[in-house]
Design a protein around this motif. Structure first.
Motif, short mmCIF file in Angstrom:
data_model
loop_
_atom_site.label_atom_id
_atom_site.label_comp_id
_atom_site.label_asym_id
_atom_site.label_seq_id
_atom_site.Cartn_x
_atom_site.Cartn_y
_atom_site.Cartn_z
N THR A 1 1.58 -17.46 21.78
CA THR A 1 1.77 -16.05 21.56
C THR A 1 1.75 -15.40 22.87
O THR A 1 2.24 -14.21 23.11
N ILE B 1 5.30 -16.75 25.20
CA ILE B 1 6.39 -16.84 24.70
C ILE B 1 6.76 -15.12 24.45
O ILE B 1 5.96 -14.59 23.60
N GLN B 2 8.00 -14.76 24.84
CA GLN B 2 8.28 -13.18 24.39
C GLN B 2 8.70 -13.30 22.68
O GLN B 2 8.87 -13.94 22.05
N HIS B 3 8.14 -11.92 22.14
CA HIS B 3 8.00 -11.90 20.81
C HIS B 3 9.58 -12.12 20.22
O HIS B 3 9.67 -12.69 19.04
N ASN B 4 10.70 -11.71 20.74
CA ASN B 4 11.90 -11.98 20.30
C ASN B 4 12.53 -13.47 20.17
O ASN B 4 13.34 -13.58 19.57
N LYS B 5 11.76 -14.32 20.93
CA LYS B 5 11.93 -15.62 20.88
C LYS B 5 11.15 -16.42 19.60
O LYS B 5 11.29 -17.49 19.31
N LEU B 6 10.16 -15.78 19.22
CA LEU B 6 9.19 -16.39 18.33
C LEU B 6 9.78 -16.77 17.12
O LEU B 6 9.89 -18.03 16.52
N ASN C 1 12.86 -17.88 16.49
CA ASN C 1 13.79 -19.22 16.71
C ASN C 1 12.76 -20.43 16.63
O ASN C 1 13.05 -21.29 16.21
N LEU C 2 11.54 -20.07 17.41
CA LEU C 2 10.68 -21.33 17.71
C LEU C 2 10.11 -21.61 16.16
O LEU C 2 9.79 -22.68 15.80
N ASP D 1 12.65 -23.55 14.30
CA ASP D 1 12.74 -24.79 14.68
C ASP D 1 11.74 -25.48 14.51
O ASP D 1 11.94 -26.86 13.69
N PRO E 1 7.48 -12.72 12.59
CA PRO E 1 8.63 -13.84 13.12
C PRO E 1 8.45 -14.89 12.02
O PRO E 1 9.67 -15.66 11.92
N SER F 1 16.40 -16.24 8.10
CA SER F 1 17.34 -16.94 9.04
C SER F 1 17.70 -18.14 8.21
O SER F 1 18.79 -18.82 7.99
#
Length: 239
Positions: free
Chosen positions: A14, A17-22, A24-25, A28, A60, A67
């Motif tokens: 954390t 990684i930028q918050h808006n990518k969390l 998706n990670l 994944d 997240p 999603s």
């Protein structure tokens, strides 16, 4: 989708990684756990537990679970929470029957509208797919994503947006099945080569703008999928 992209999941950090990518990670990682057999059909997904395991906040996690619901991988149950989807053999059979009714139609319409630019894109996706499935260590999730990208790159050419939306919804419903099937698929070299041949046959029919041939190819291949649905789907998913 970037054809050069590799779908990987490293430890979530954390601080980096930028918050808006969390989200998706996190998504994944959850998909990895599904394919690794660490998460099973019908299993409840506890937001706090997942946040603790991944070292992230609950936000997240919630976004990733949302999603997963849209993808057909999970469902929200009132007073219970979110759990992974659970499909019976009959559920899978009916979804494939619906796909068989729609996908050949979209593909045949695509034959009438396909352009050289469309063909070039499909050839690039197909080359990436071939390289991926012929690796010594085959990434099941990447195969799933590339296969989906290839099919919808064909269907969307048709311009039948409502039908394509319905097809996408059916694919979403089968996401769990397809991800787990992918783990078995990659172990059989003949299965991998047969899928390459299927994709090549679709591409050749598109190049010839032979709508009848493409319709029949998809219809027949989906008929095989219906015949091959395992008897005990639940056990199949959980192996």
């Amino acid at each position: 989708m970037n054809l050069n992209m590799r779908i990987t999941m490293n430890n979530v950090n954390t601080d980096v990684i930028q918050h808006n990518k969390l989200p998706n990670l996190v998504l994944d990682k959850l998909m990895d756990w599904i394919m690794d057999g660490k998460l099973h059909m019908g299993e409840k997904l506890n937001t706090e537990e997942l946040a603790s395991k991944l070292g992230v906040s609950r936000m997240p996690i919630r976004e990733a679970l949302s999603s997963m619901e849209k993808m057909g991988l999970a469902e929200s149950i009132p007073y219970v929470g979110t759990r992974l989807a659970k499909l019976t053999q009959e559920d899978v059979r009916q979804i494939y029957i619906a796909r068989q009714a729609l996908e050949p139609v979209a593909a045949s319409y695509a034959c009438n509208k396909v352009t050289e630019k469309d063909i070039e894109l499909l050839e690039k996706i197909h080359e990436q797919y071939k390289m991926t499935v012929r690796q010594d260590e085959v990434p099941a999730k990447e195969i799933y994503i590339l296969n989906r990208y290839y099919h919808f790159s064909i269907y969307n050419i048709s311009g039948l947006t409502r039908i394509c939306s319905m097809i996408e919804s059916l694919w979403d419903c089968l996401s769990f099945f397809k991800l787990i099937y992918g783990q078995k698929f990659i172990k059989d070299k003949n299965d991998r080569e047969n899928m390459i041949l299927e994709h090549e046959s679709y591409l050749q029919a598109l190049k010839m703008k032979d709508s009848d041939k493409l319709y029949k190819l998809l219809w027949d291949n989906l008929a095989k999928r219906i015949e091959d649905i395992p008897y005990d789907a639940t056990a199949y998913f959980e192996e």
